[in-house]
Enzyme design. Structure first.
Site, PDB file in Angstrom:
ATOM      1  N   GLU A  28       0.895  -1.207   0.267  1.00  0.00           N
ATOM      2  CA  GLU A  28       0.206  -0.289   0.032  1.00  0.00           C
ATOM      3  C   GLU A  28       0.905   1.325  -0.125  1.00  0.00           C
ATOM      4  OE1 GLU A  28      -2.558   2.457  -0.151  1.00  0.00           O
ATOM      5  OE2 GLU A  28      -3.231   0.953  -0.115  1.00  0.00           O
TER       6      GLU A  28
ATOM      7  N   GLU B  95      -0.302   4.929   0.130  1.00  0.00           N
ATOM      8  CA  GLU B  95      -0.720   6.173   0.852  1.00  0.00           C
ATOM      9  C   GLU B  95      -1.302   5.636   2.154  1.00  0.00           C
ATOM     10  OE1 GLU B  95      -2.203   9.139  -1.622  1.00  0.00           O
ATOM     11  OE2 GLU B  95      -2.202   7.728  -3.364  1.00  0.00           O
TER      12      GLU B  95
ATOM     13  N   GLY C  91      -6.690   0.909   4.317  1.00  0.00           N
ATOM     14  CA  GLY C  91      -8.015   1.781   4.708  1.00  0.00           C
ATOM     15  C   GLY C  91      -8.589   2.253   3.230  1.00  0.00           C
TER      16      GLY C  91
ATOM     17  N   GLY D 140     -23.127  15.636 -11.564  1.00  0.00           N
ATOM     18  CA  GLY D 140     -23.289  14.265 -11.893  1.00  0.00           C
ATOM     19  C   GLY D 140     -24.317  14.120 -10.001  1.00  0.00           C
ATOM     20  N   SER D 141     -25.257  13.431  -9.943  1.00  0.00           N
ATOM     21  CA  SER D 141     -25.638  13.093  -9.057  1.00  0.00           C
ATOM     22  C   SER D 141     -26.320  11.723  -8.789  1.00  0.00           C
ATOM     23  CB  SER D 141     -27.452  13.243  -9.348  1.00  0.00           C
ATOM     24  OG  SER D 141     -28.200  12.481 -11.145  1.00  0.00           O
TER      25      SER D 141
ATOM     26  N   GLU E 130     -27.173  16.843 -14.072  1.00  0.00           N
ATOM     27  CA  GLU E 130     -26.711  15.378 -14.475  1.00  0.00           C
ATOM     28  C   GLU E 130     -27.955  15.306 -15.518  1.00  0.00           C
ATOM     29  OE1 GLU E 130     -26.503  11.363 -14.864  1.00  0.00           O
ATOM     30  OE2 GLU E 130     -26.620  12.217 -13.017  1.00  0.00           O
TER      31      GLU E 130
ATOM     32  N   ALA F 198     -18.303  15.027  -9.709  1.00  0.00           N
ATOM     33  CA  ALA F 198     -18.743  13.960  -8.962  1.00  0.00           C
ATOM     34  C   ALA F 198     -19.593  12.787 -10.252  1.00  0.00           C
ATOM     35  CB  ALA F 198     -19.112  13.792  -8.200  1.00  0.00           C
ATOM     36  N   VAL F 199     -18.387  12.628 -11.202  1.00  0.00           N
ATOM     37  CA  VAL F 199     -19.139  12.348 -12.433  1.00  0.00           C
ATOM     38  C   VAL F 199     -18.452  10.650 -12.725  1.00  0.00           C
ATOM     39  CG1 VAL F 199     -19.331  14.723 -14.340  1.00  0.00           C
ATOM     40  CG2 VAL F 199     -17.166  13.054 -14.211  1.00  0.00           C
TER      41      VAL F 199
ATOM     42  N   HIS G 206     -43.127  -3.485  16.812  1.00  0.00           N
ATOM     43  CA  HIS G 206     -43.956  -2.415  16.889  1.00  0.00           C
ATOM     44  C   HIS G 206     -43.456  -1.074  18.465  1.00  0.00           C
ATOM     45  CE1 HIS G 206     -47.324   0.266  16.128  1.00  0.00           C
ATOM     46  NE2 HIS G 206     -47.522   0.282  17.621  1.00  0.00           N
TER      47      HIS G 206
END
Length: 469
Positions: free
Chosen positions: A35, A37, A40, A190-191, A213, A278-279, A455
């Protein structure tokens, strides 16, 4: 120094890689994890976990602003953005340290660097650790990164004094997670889950948020009815939602961005303080030596595997985001376990059934689903029963002050099989697991109907939706 030899070498320490490494060690294999960087991976350090910490802060702020609905008076509500971010980073750091401890406890050898396949069971480590190691089985778990669209690239740092602190006007998820200032206005391009979660976070803290979007609905992978319901709630909160919208150009000035957005053939301009891209994501397959393993094939940038995560190259496997959709941490972890248990020769190891993987989006209201949408079920040729139940009909939801939401279930009319479940509303990301267990266990609608739900709970709506179907 003699070359170290391992049973399993895992390249990448994210939720797929570290889980695979620990499971292999538990099965008495000698394991190396490489790893470069953060242990996690993206999920823990820059994704799932810290974003949930941010969203929790914004939810608390939102709740306090509506405290009068519960008979509570609160004055002079404000927030400290620096402390909100510090809390989020602290949560990520705590969990990352815990993974390091788990790997050490399970005697996994961790190398600090980048892994590069050399073929014939050999991996070169480049970085702080510099050596070549060998292993019978090599698992690629290198993950993915934010997708970048030509002409809409996120900023690099600007010269000191020529722009905002950090020089960033166009952000990826990373910059959006550690804002130095609170933008008054924001465009989210982006959605999907990432875009809508950030839109919720910033809107709940008071920013004017526009979401663009390219397809004709928000949350494109979700059921049409759930997506439409969620969009109405987002708009009620003051978000501006543009669907069928394509961002053509971003003009950056010193402290804001003018976005040129084409909607239904017409171009409109909006000026915002910041833009979040955010595409989607792009698999990390470069510079890992795939040319040395010609049996490994790519499909649209992702490594092709079978149900047990094997590639076309003997002894080479791929798990998680690098191996394709759905791009979810819990999918990566489960793939890691399947892969390792198959390598170990355990009996009753089942291949991954992707239709049983739940998806969760932690916006306000939350969205969660598993299996086929109504449209997909019909397209697959099923004759279906569809059930729905609204939050407004549930006593617990009304008592919580969360009456906006819906539970939707889709069954095969012929066999009673649960084909899909889709939910929008408070805490549905916790509730969805009930349907996931049922779907994995291949329960029918009759068995759901004869299950007793407590309930008063929100989960009663899951029962009511089945009964409605």
């Amino acid at each position: 120094m003699a070359e170290q030899n391992f049973d399993v070498i895992v390249i990448g320490g994210g939720p797929g890689g570290y889980v695979a490494a620990i499971r292999a060690a538990q099965l008495k294999m000698k394991v190396a994890l490489i790893e470069s960087e953060h242990l996690g991976g993206i999920c823990l350090n820059w994704g799932c976990i810290p974003t949930k910490a941010l969203l929790r802060s914004s939810e608390v702020h939102h709740l306090i602003q509506h405290a009068d609905q519960f008979g509570i008076s609160v004055k002079d509500v404000s927030f400290d953005l620096k402390k909100v971010v510090e809390r989020s980073r602290g949560v990520a750091k705590q969990l990352s340290g815990g993974i390091g401890h788990l790997l050490k406890k399970n005697k996994v050898t961790v190398f600090d660097g980048y892994g590069k396949l050399l073929g014939k069971g050999k991996v070169a480590i480049e970085g702080k650790s510099k050596e070549t190691i060998s292993g019978k089985h090599i698992i690629i778990a290198t993950g993915a990164r934010a997708r970048v669209l030509p002409g809409l690239e996120p900023d690099g740092p600007t010269p000191e004094g020529s722009g905002p602190q950090g020089g960033k006007l166009v952000w990826t998820y990373k910059e959006a997670m550690v804002p130095d200032v609170m933008p008054k206005s924001l465009l989210v391009v982006g959605s999907g889950a990432i875009g809508i979660e950030f839109a919720s976070f910033y809107r709940n803290l008071g920013a004017e948020v526009t979401v663009a979007e390219v397809v004709d609905k928000v949350l494109p992978v979700e059921d049409d009815e759930i997506s439409a319901f969620a969009q109405k709630q987002f708009e009620k909160q003051g978000m501006k939602i543009l669907t069928g919208a394509q961002v053509k150009k971003l003009d950056k000035s010193k402290d804001n961005v003018t976005a040129h957005i084409e909607v239904k053939g017409k171009t409109e301009k909006i000026v915002v303080d910041r833009v979040i891209m955010a595409v989607g994501i792009q698999a990390n397959t470069e510079k890992i030596g795939l040319d040395a393993v010609p049996g490994v094939k790519l499909d649209r940038g992702h490594i092709v595997t079978d149900g047990y995560m094997k590639t076309g190259e003997q002894g080479v496997y791929a798990i998680g985001d690098v191996a394709g959709a759905p791009w979810l941490a819990h999918k990566a972890s489960h793939e890691g376990i399947i892969c390792v248990e198959k390598i170990a020769g355990l009996k009753d190891v089942h291949p991954m059934i992707k239709s049983n993987i739940p998806g969760c989006t932690y916006c306000t209201p939350q969205v969660a689903s598993v299996g086929l949408t109504e449209k997909a079920a019909k397209e697959a040729g099923y004759d279906i029963n569809v059930g729905r139940f609204p939050f407004i009909g549930n006593g617990k939801a009304i008592a919580l002050g969360e009456p906006e939401g819906m539970v939707k279930t889709i069954f095969d009319k012929k066999t009673g099989e649960l084909l899909g479940a889709h939910m929008v509303g408070a805490e549905v990301t916790e509730m969805i697991q009930g349907y996931v267990i049922g779907k994995t266990a291949e329960l029918t609608e009759a068995e759901f109907m004869h299950t007793v739900f407590p309930h008063p709970t929100l989960s009663e709506m899951m029962h009511e939706s089945v009964l409605d179907a």
